[in-house]
Design a protein around this motif. Sequence first.
Motif, short mmCIF file in Angstrom:
data_model
loop_
_atom_site.label_atom_id
_atom_site.label_comp_id
_atom_site.label_asym_id
_atom_site.label_seq_id
_atom_site.Cartn_x
_atom_site.Cartn_y
_atom_site.Cartn_z
N LYS A 382 -3.78 -5.16 -2.45
CA LYS A 382 -3.38 -3.78 -2.25
C LYS A 382 -4.45 -2.82 -2.71
CE LYS A 382 0.28 -3.34 -4.50
NZ LYS A 382 1.55 -3.02 -5.12
N GLY A 383 -4.64 -1.77 -1.96
CA GLY A 383 -5.47 -0.66 -2.42
C GLY A 383 -6.95 -0.93 -2.48
N ARG A 384 -7.40 -2.07 -1.93
CA ARG A 384 -8.82 -2.39 -2.10
C ARG A 384 -9.53 -2.51 -0.77
NH1 ARG A 384 -8.41 -6.45 -6.75
NH2 ARG A 384 -7.58 -5.09 -8.37
N THR A 385 -8.96 -1.96 0.30
CA THR A 385 -9.54 -2.21 1.61
C THR A 385 -9.79 -0.91 2.36
OG1 THR A 385 -7.28 -2.49 2.37
CG2 THR A 385 -8.53 -4.48 1.92
N ILE A 386 -10.44 -1.06 3.54
CA ILE A 386 -10.80 0.11 4.32
C ILE A 386 -9.54 0.77 4.90
CG2 ILE A 386 -12.00 0.88 6.38
CD1 ILE A 386 -14.03 -1.26 5.93
N CYS A 387 -8.60 -0.04 5.41
CA CYS A 387 -7.41 0.56 6.01
C CYS A 387 -6.18 -0.02 5.32
CB CYS A 387 -7.35 0.30 7.51
SG CYS A 387 -6.79 -1.35 7.94
N ALA A 388 -5.02 0.36 5.82
CA ALA A 388 -3.79 -0.01 5.12
C ALA A 388 -3.18 -1.31 5.61
CB ALA A 388 -2.77 1.12 5.26
N LEU A 389 -3.84 -2.06 6.48
CA LEU A 389 -3.23 -3.31 6.94
C LEU A 389 -3.06 -4.27 5.78
CD1 LEU A 389 -3.83 -5.10 10.24
CD2 LEU A 389 -3.68 -6.46 8.21
N SER A 390 -4.00 -4.23 4.85
CA SER A 390 -3.91 -5.12 3.70
C SER A 390 -2.67 -4.80 2.87
CB SER A 390 -5.17 -4.95 2.87
OG SER A 390 -5.20 -5.86 1.84
N ASP A 391 -2.42 -3.48 2.66
CA ASP A 391 -1.20 -3.10 1.93
C ASP A 391 0.03 -3.50 2.73
OD1 ASP A 391 -3.17 -0.34 1.75
OD2 ASP A 391 -2.69 -1.47 -0.08
N ALA A 392 -0.06 -3.30 4.05
CA ALA A 392 1.08 -3.63 4.91
C ALA A 392 1.38 -5.12 4.87
CB ALA A 392 0.81 -3.20 6.35
N ALA A 393 0.36 -5.93 4.69
CA ALA A 393 0.58 -7.38 4.60
C ALA A 393 1.08 -7.77 3.22
CB ALA A 393 -0.71 -8.12 4.92
N ALA A 394 0.62 -7.05 2.21
CA ALA A 394 0.97 -7.44 0.84
C ALA A 394 2.37 -6.99 0.45
CB ALA A 394 -0.05 -6.85 -0.13
N LEU A 395 2.80 -5.79 0.91
CA LEU A 395 4.10 -5.26 0.47
C LEU A 395 5.28 -6.14 0.86
CD1 LEU A 395 3.51 -1.47 1.07
CD2 LEU A 395 3.75 -2.62 -1.11
N PRO A 396 5.36 -6.64 2.10
CA PRO A 396 6.50 -7.51 2.40
C PRO A 396 6.52 -8.75 1.51
CG PRO A 396 5.33 -6.99 4.41
CD PRO A 396 4.54 -6.42 3.29
N VAL A 397 5.34 -9.34 1.27
CA VAL A 397 5.30 -10.54 0.44
C VAL A 397 5.83 -10.23 -0.95
CG1 VAL A 397 3.75 -12.21 -0.63
CG2 VAL A 397 3.39 -11.54 1.73
#
Lengths: 429, 530, 179
Positions: A382-397
């Motif tokens: 979370k919070g360490r990438t260029i766009c929010a797809l990483s957050d979007a992948a992490a939040l459901p998990v």
Amino acid sequence: METKLLTEFYHLDEFRTLAGYKKHGGYETLKKALKMQPQQITDEVKASGLRGRGGAGFPTGMKWGFLPKNNEPRYLLCNADEGEPGTFKDRLMMERAPHQLIEGMIISGYAIGSKKGYIYIRGEYFYPISVVQEALKEAYAAGLLGKNIMGSGLDFDLDVYSGAGAYICGEETGMISSLEGLKGQPKLKPPFPAVQGYLRKPTIVNNVETLAAVVPIIKDGAAAYKKFGTEKSAGTKLFSLSGNVVRPGNYEVNLAYPLKDLIYGLGGGMRPGRKLKAVIPGGSSAPVLTAEEAERATMDYECLAGMGSMLGSGAVIVIDDSQCMVDMLGVLTHFYHHESCGQCTPCREGTGWLNKVVHSILEGRGRLQDIELLLKVADNMKGRTICALSDAAALPVLSFVTKFRDEFEFYVREGRSKVRGVRHAEMHH
Amino acid sequence: MPKCTINGKEVEVKDGTTIIEAMYGKDGEWPEGKVAHYCWHPGLSVAGVCRLCMVEIEGNPRLQIACNTMVTEGMKINNTSEKVKDAAKWGLDFHLINHPLDCPICDQAGECGLQDQYMEFGKYNPEMAEKKVKKHKVVDLGPTVVLDTERCILCSRCVRFTDEVSKTNELGIFNRGDRSEIGTFDGVPLDNKYSLNTVDICPVGALTSKDFRFRQRVWYLKDAETVCNGCSTGCNVKVYFNREGFFRVKPAYNPDVNGYWMCDEGRDLYKFVNRENRWLKAKKRTYNGIEEMMPGAAAKDASFAVKSLGDSVALVLTGQYSVEEYESIVSTFANDLKSKRIYHWISNPEKANDFDGLLLRGDKNPNTKGLQQVLQKHGVNTNWADLLSAISSGAIQTVVVAGPENQAVYADMKDKIRDLSKAKNLIWLQTGRNHDLEALTGNVWLIPMKSYVEKDGTFVNHAGLAQKFKKTTTVVSEALTLTEASDLLAGKQLVIKPETNVFVESEKPADRVTVEHRKKNEFVFRRGTL
Amino acid sequence: MSVVQKNTSEASKWYLPGIMTGMGITFRHLVSNLVDNLTGKKKMITLNYPEEKHEYSPRFKGNHVLTVKKDGSLRCTACMLCATNCPAECITIVASEHEDPTVEKYPVKYEIDILRCVFCGFCEEACPVDAVRMGPEWQTPGLNGANFNYGIEHLAYRPQLKGGIATHVDDEERHKAGI
């Protein structure tokens, strides 16, 4: 009770055509808007409290205000990529009322001083693309687009651009890259699109519903729009209800509508003999709510954010007690693994890692430390990438594992699902 | 000129500097502390994809990347806190989870970005227990570069290089997600004049040079900076060598001459320096046959054909020696031997002013300008036709030739050898072997010279910039420099400058006997901690 | 320091009794060893080499063995960690590219100068792929002029190894497991 602000005439087939649209008051608002000053329109939109309906919920008027006040050519991009799993409201709007979108875009383009707009529709939406293209043809023929619209001196061109099957092209800078002909990979922010976007020029990216909502705001005024919803979440929204409900579909209600009423009232409630277990309130990227939380929730930005979730795109996915949460998480991680663009390392490797761990649990090979591992990996994506797809992948998990931990532990210990009793491979033949 | 505080120290930077540029220092010394990075390179645009250069900025709850954040007035930057170290550790972890276990067979071992960062803030137990992603290995990208897509960390430095520096756009990233791979397009291999720079900038062993592949481990190599002698640009380079010889050449940063890059042609230049391509002993050919002797002895022997002959001795110079050597030999000829017959051998005058826009120039001699300056200083003004006519008329008895080190760029070598061997006595001073010279008959002395990496000197490049370089090592210790050869040929005694430091200083206390350091293990034990 | 005389009686200063006592001890040992040997009760620790040989532990550091893969080719990948770690600098390796891309790197020349080797076992510890081991043999005889630079032929394929010792680290299984 639905509040049919935008969707009032969607049930009429003729609403799709220019003639049918005009019969029900179409393009009158455009006439009114062209008599106003662009700054007035922006102020009206700001006053109405309209927030982005695509998922981020950023105040639209404020976004328009970020544009530089010079003579640079600027672009208006309509984000019709609708990639968020569970969302199908924009499809309805484009199939049923393309002219509503076009009118909204012309007004918005006038407000921000743009002369060119694009509607970026995802490639899988063959039918909506053809409907919108037909509508554009009609609009051009009637002098509603092109040079000197309605004799007011305004020039505005609109084009449809088709995507090619990437969720990441729904991210605003990913969409801009795709439009520019590059690989659909998000760009670094800063510089923000409002300053340097499409072709390095100021660009505004808005969702289909946001732009269509400009029409009633200008028609009836900001104060009338604010009558719906709350102070911070004003207006109406289309919610795409799906999952284990009796009547899935798109429903337009005012914001702050109780989620309970949406599911049990408009949605028809659970199937016979089933109980509600969980609800994903805003598309797959939103953290899941337990049944108890869903009973208390109202569909507005603040309440859901306070519960640790988000309103997002408004895709309500209802989960009853016949579903295995581990299995569902496997579907989601597979999706994000497939859709990551691969630019920055935490997302590229992390989505793959999460997917592999969840699937090894599903195949019965899970270890006890895998559950902690899922939480650790997702937390560090979370919070360490260029766009929010990483957050979007992490939040459901994070939300699935935290709120339904017993199911995960059962699966790891026993090698089969707590709810279904069998392993993943036997669940889906 | 905003002022900011980095790790407690106040620094003033130019407008528009990013944090990582501010911390980089003038030449990569990282004066306030090192920032781990893979995708950032000072000579390329910013990509921001590796997410390793995280720094903590006061007032911002989220960590920011240093390569894309501009420094503003009063910014307080910190990259030593636990939060930053943890973020860097996880960034590294994500890079390593799909990285193959190739260290034993990878050339980059010892200078690998992943190895360095792991030793610095990694050293954790890996928790990845799933199968790694498998991709293509040993992909032939072109005539000089081999790709291993599994090792690639997708920093996109090579792609940005081919887009921005060489402007040939041969490389791209195909597929998406963790199936992404670097590759070339069908029918367009990675084949431009600067393609080996991608091997330098690749932080891991994904791109390897076919020439250097598997030849030596980098911790067995020493490096030294010198100036390339391939063309008149004079790029600054680092040569890597050990007792067995030279192994490779890499560019060194010089903002005025070559920036961060060098051309591919210059990378082959170490080959003619190694022992197998050199003359080791001088050869003297007379009617008796070939006699081998030490170079110094041969020069002394040849001096009878040179001194006291006045104008019937000619000197032919190529532009591949240092300014100091030219000064010495030209002044010897002009003042001691009283001969003004000094000729400049220009091998390709029609291409001399070619420039490909980046680094390569048509004049393949590193010191043409230097030679011209020295000749001008001594008032030498001759042309080649006079030399040939004087040889054939017999006015010139002896020709002393300072032959080229880099014979490959002298296409007219054969012709010139034929022309110049018409003289009665030919004294040819050169570093490398040449069959035609060794096959000559008549009075010929072939004397081995020291190459450009074995001596101190100055090269003057095309723009008149004088660049000093120091001796790196010695390959053929008996070979002469042009200075020494000119002294011996003129019949003077060689003056050997005493070494200021015969015995290497050691850290032993003064009351112990100082003995020379055991240089035998120097190459191995200089490597540092394992 | 103090010197204390233990036995100061007059009798101890005589020469012959002392000799007799000493010789008696030696004779006693001789008889008892002979008797034990004949009756089978082995108390002497001397081994009758070469009929009896000492049993070394499995960790004994003897002559080097280069292990081979399942197909008989050399396991060594020429990573040069053993050469780097060797304190006597007795290992020389020249690497080369293998035509098979799954193998990629292999040693063309692997020489151990056995006269320099101190049998410390650092090479065995350093090797990441179980390619070099110190085996149980310790006899390295050779006449004057014998070649004490052991090459691959001797290290991996000498007759005592019966075609090559298989390695424990198999690349194929590793790749299948996805590492």
